[in-house]
Design an enzyme around this catalytic site. Structure first.
Site, short mmCIF file in Angstrom:
data_model
loop_
_atom_site.label_atom_id
_atom_site.label_comp_id
_atom_site.label_asym_id
_atom_site.label_seq_id
_atom_site.Cartn_x
_atom_site.Cartn_y
_atom_site.Cartn_z
N GLN A 23 0.84 -1.19 0.00
CA GLN A 23 0.00 0.00 0.00
C GLN A 23 0.88 1.25 0.00
OE1 GLN A 23 -1.69 0.52 3.78
NE2 GLN A 23 -3.13 2.11 3.19
N GLY A 24 0.85 2.00 -1.10
CA GLY A 24 1.69 3.19 -1.20
C GLY A 24 0.91 4.44 -0.85
N TYR A 25 0.62 4.59 0.42
CA TYR A 25 -0.12 5.77 0.88
C TYR A 25 0.83 6.75 1.58
CZ TYR A 25 -4.87 3.70 0.22
OH TYR A 25 -6.03 3.17 -0.27
N SER A 26 1.44 6.29 2.70
CA SER A 26 2.20 7.21 3.57
C SER A 26 3.48 7.73 2.91
CB SER A 26 2.57 6.50 4.86
OG SER A 26 1.42 6.21 5.60
N SER A 50 4.70 -1.59 4.27
CA SER A 50 4.83 -2.99 4.68
C SER A 50 4.88 -3.90 3.46
CB SER A 50 3.66 -3.41 5.57
OG SER A 50 3.60 -2.58 6.70
N GLU A 61 -13.71 -3.05 5.65
CA GLU A 61 -12.71 -4.09 5.78
C GLU A 61 -12.24 -4.24 7.21
OE1 GLU A 61 -13.85 -4.87 2.54
OE2 GLU A 61 -12.37 -6.20 3.42
N GLU A 77 -5.04 9.55 17.53
CA GLU A 77 -5.51 10.94 17.53
C GLU A 77 -6.38 11.19 16.30
OE1 GLU A 77 -2.41 9.95 18.31
OE2 GLU A 77 -2.72 10.40 20.43
#
Lengths: 379, 398
Positions: free
Chosen positions: B131-134, B166, B249, B382
């Site tokens: 997953q290429g989000y962050s 990951s 999910e 948060e």
């Protein structure tokens, strides 16, 4: 698996909310703080007409024959308005003991009259030693000519001063085990040797009494259930009443969350609604987590009690432990986020805070129930 | 209200349980689950094979449509799967991000060609997804991402960097969020790409974590070319595509987490019963008893709140407030559990793998350290509180 409420139950919720918001606004609750009976004959009769006084009693005894999951819905709604008066003591304590352990004659005599609003009852169980277990029962019941002599003091008894009948738990034998040797007696409040005193309390929406038994003599017909074997039905009733109390607490906590959320949206400080500050937002989010979790474990306990499941006592102990902490925290946060106004007598927040505090210790606080959980999971 | 399963659901559970008993590679399970001793590549080969067997037996993609390789079942079967896998202490699913996120998102937003192309290969573990989000400056504030994709004919050219990615070192495909319109508002100029990790210009660099393991990575893109047909859900629509399926999910996964939490708690209770303290066992210490009982309650609470949310999904309703509380509750409870494990171990908590004195080969130290990530990964606590405050309670944005 279906872990939700049925359409009928949602209808009961809607009806109850409308009725209670009309009949029990906070002006009424405040009036009842100073009224020693905590209710009015008119409201009591209306509760009977709704079918709520006999909700969980079988139809043969004038009840509606519904279950504890249905009752959970109703109790949540009662908790939302902090309903004062002897509903809990009559329906869930006195009446439920009679249903659980009483003879056919006792049930026929009392349950239809409780259901129709003609009679009120309560349970005189706890004592000055402030214990919630069988060992706490020390009021003595001694066989004597003509029946049994009851002597000793009961404390924290809900609504004894307005009850027609008291079910008194007494020690009739010092068995090897504390739960062997407890008997239950159904006593008219006006019987000779019984003295009831209303106690000044923090939560004035729930009236508590001291009941003195000064060698009160009761006849053989007063025995509820079997001699010396009263603890087991009593414990079952207390478990059921505890679930109902948890539901009432969930309703109160939900209402506090709603009131505080609305306030945080409109109250402006430093040029912005306070709900836009993370310090406030995060506190409200934590309140929501607590309220939702409190409902989940309470619904589970209600279902387990209704099913007569073997895990019911564990479910009840888990629920009371969780909900006791949750309602106290939520109500305290409600005051905090309302600021100065939340600390005034005029604002309703203290009604909820005091009810939370009283309920937290009724039938055992979180520490007591966590220890019960520890024992039941065999730690 | 009824917590008992239906006859069909019970039959599914029995079939799954029998299959797991017959097919679970016991020795491998304990080695892979307890980690570091197994060489990485060997573990991946094993986990790949394990997932393929599960798929072929009909136990993966339960809620996905049949025409895309799934089984067309409900969330109820999905949560039974997670429960039984955890109860059997089965090895984890290697292609977790593919199954949990890429697959459902492609099924929800993909073209017919994409839906035919990707999902079944995800289930069979032929193609592993990351997953290429962050990014270094766009973690919880995801909309601030800076990785850019510039159109060049029928391709887009990607430059930038991702982090905390990951399984990137083993992945064949990436769910990539990249900025395609730098002039648009933060949320509006982002596109969701299906990126082939074997494309030229991609560098994966492992990051060593607090535990000493390297589970996640930095990923660098230098003029990486992606065909325009690999856009999912439309140009500049990536924000919506990226977040929509997350909540659904998380629900089903939550049940697996609950059971794994309970398994960890059972292990902790056993540890406390074996640990001597002040002349008795740790479980006889009233304060430890209170803490263990509270963890027990909080673990059960997690299960029933999840059950309420799944009930709504099964009835075709949108999940209510109860669905949003799980992440906060799970990580808060799990971290408290791990803290208590250290407390029960006392001074022994210092000793890790390699010491003859280390309790249970130091596994608790590993899980204790790993648990600190729980409140950061998948949206910090948060951020979760902001989401509850704003989307559930309707509070104004700050």
């Amino acid at each position: 698996m279906d872990f939700g409420f049925s359409e009928e139950q949602e209808m009961l919720r809607a009806t109850a909310r409308k009725f209670l918001e009309n009949e029990c606004p906070s002006t009424f609750v405040r009036r009842m703080l100073d009224d020693p009976t905590g209710t009015t004959p008119e409201l009591w009769q209306k509760l009977a007409e709704q079918g709520w006084l006999g909700l969980v009693y079988p139809e043969g005894y004038g009840g509606a024959g519904l279950g504890f999951v249905d009752l959970t819905v109703l109790m949540e709604e009662m908790g939302r308005v902090v309903l004062p008066g002897p509903y809990f003591s009559t329906v869930l304590l006195g009446g439920l003991v009679i249903l659980e352990a009483g003879s056919e004659a006792q049930k026929k005599e009392w349950l239809p009259r409780i259901s129709s609003g003609q009679a009120r009852a309560t349970l005189a169980w706890t004592e000055p030693n402030a214990r919630w277990d069988a060992e706490g029962i020390t009021v003595s019941g001694k066989p004597a000519p003509g029946g049994t002599v009851l002597s000793g003091t009961k404390l924290f008894v809900q609504d004894a001063h307005t009850a027609d009948a008291l079910v008194v738990a007494a020690r009739t034998a010092d068995g090897r085990r504390a739960d062997d040797g407890v008997s239950l007696f159904l006593v008219p409040r006006t019987a000779r040797g019984i003295e009831v005193k209303l106690l000044p309390t923090m939560d004035q929406t729930r009236k508590l009494c001291e009941v003195m038994l000064n060698e009160a003599v009761v006849g053989p017909e007063a025995l509820v259930g079997e001699w010396d074997k009263g603890w087991s039905p009593l414990a079952r009733v207390i478990d059921r009443a505890t679930v109902a109390l948890c539901a009432e607490m969930c309703g109160g906590a939900q209402k506090v969350l709603e009131m505080t959320t609305e306030y945080a949206k409109i109250r402006v400080a430093f040029g912005k609604p306070i709900g836009s500050y993370q310090g406030v937002k995060h506190k409200l989010a934590d309140m929501l987590v607590d309220v939702e979790n409190a409902k989940s474990i309470t619904y589970y306990a209600a279902w387990a009690v209704d099913e007569g499941a073997a895990e019911a006592p564990l479910a009840v102990a888990m629920a009371k432990a969780y909900v006791s902490d949750a309602y106290r925290k939520v109500a305290a946060a409600g005051i905090q986020l309302h600021g100065g106004i939340g600390f005034t007598w005029e604002h309703d927040m203290h009604l909820y805070f005091k009810r939370a505090k009283g309920s937290e210790f009724t039938f055992g606080d979180a520490t007591y129930h966590r220890e019960r959980v520890a024992q039941l999971i065999q730690l | 209200m009824d917590l008992k399963p239906t006859a069909e659901q019970q039959a599914f559970r029995d079939r799954l349980r029998t299959w797991l008993r017959q097919n679970l590679p016991r020795e491998w399970t304990s080695r892979v689950v307890s980690g570091p001793d197994v060489p990485r590549s060997e573990a991946y080969l094993f986990l790949r094979e394990w997932q393929r067997k599960l798929y072929e037996a009909g136990f993966l993609g339960l809620t996905w449509p049949k025409e895309y390789g799934g089984r067309g079942l409900t969330f109820m079967e999905e949560l039974i799967l997670h429960e039984e896998m955890a109860l059997a202490k089965a090895p984890p699913i290697l292609n977790l991000l593919g199954i949990g996120m890429a697959g459902p998102t492609i099924i929800a937003y993909g073209t017919e060609a994409q839906k035919k192309r990707y999902p079944s290969k995800i289930l069979s573990c032929e193609e592993i997804w990351c997953q290429g989000y962050s990014e270094p400056n766009a973690g919880s504030d995801l909309a601030s991402l800076q990785t850019r994709a510039v159109q060049d004919g029928d391709h887009f050219v990607v430059n930038g960097q991702k982090v905390w990615t990951s399984v990137a070192q083993a992945a064949d495909w990436m769910m990539l969020l990249a900025r395609t319109d730098p002039d648009a508002e933060k949320h509006k100029g982002i596109t969701y790409f299906l990126l082939d990790m074997h494309s030229p210009g991609i560098t994966v660099r492992p990051l060593r974590q607090i535990t000493g393991d390297a589970e996640f990575n930095e990923v660098f893109f230098e003029n990486v070319r992606v065909p325009a047909e690999n856009i999912l859900g439309g140009l500049n629509n990536g924000w919506q595509v990226g977040i929509t399926t997350l909540m659904y999910e998380r629900l089903a996964l939550g049940f697996g987490l609950q059971v794994r939490l309970r398994i960890a708690l059972d292990a902790l209770v056993e540890l406390a019963k074996r640990t001597k303290r002040n002349g008795g066992t740790a479980t006889q210490d009233p304060i430890v008893r209170q803490k263990l009982a509270q963890l027990w309650i909080d673990t059960e609470v997690f299960k029933y709140t999840g059950a309420r949310a799944v009930t709504k999904l099964l009835k075709g309703e949108l999940p209510g407030p109860e669905a949003s509380t799980g992440k906060i509750w799970w990580c808060e409870t799990h971290q408290r559990l791990q803290d208590l494990a250290m407390e029960i171990l006392g001074p022994y908590h210092q000793l890790v793998r390699g010491s003859d004195w280390a309790v249970e080969q130091g596994i608790w130290q590993h899980t204790f350290l790993r648990s600190r990530a729980n409140s950061v990964e998948g949206g910090t606590t948060e951020i979760q509180r902001n989401i509850i405050g704003e989307r559930v309670l309707g509070l104004p944005k700050g």
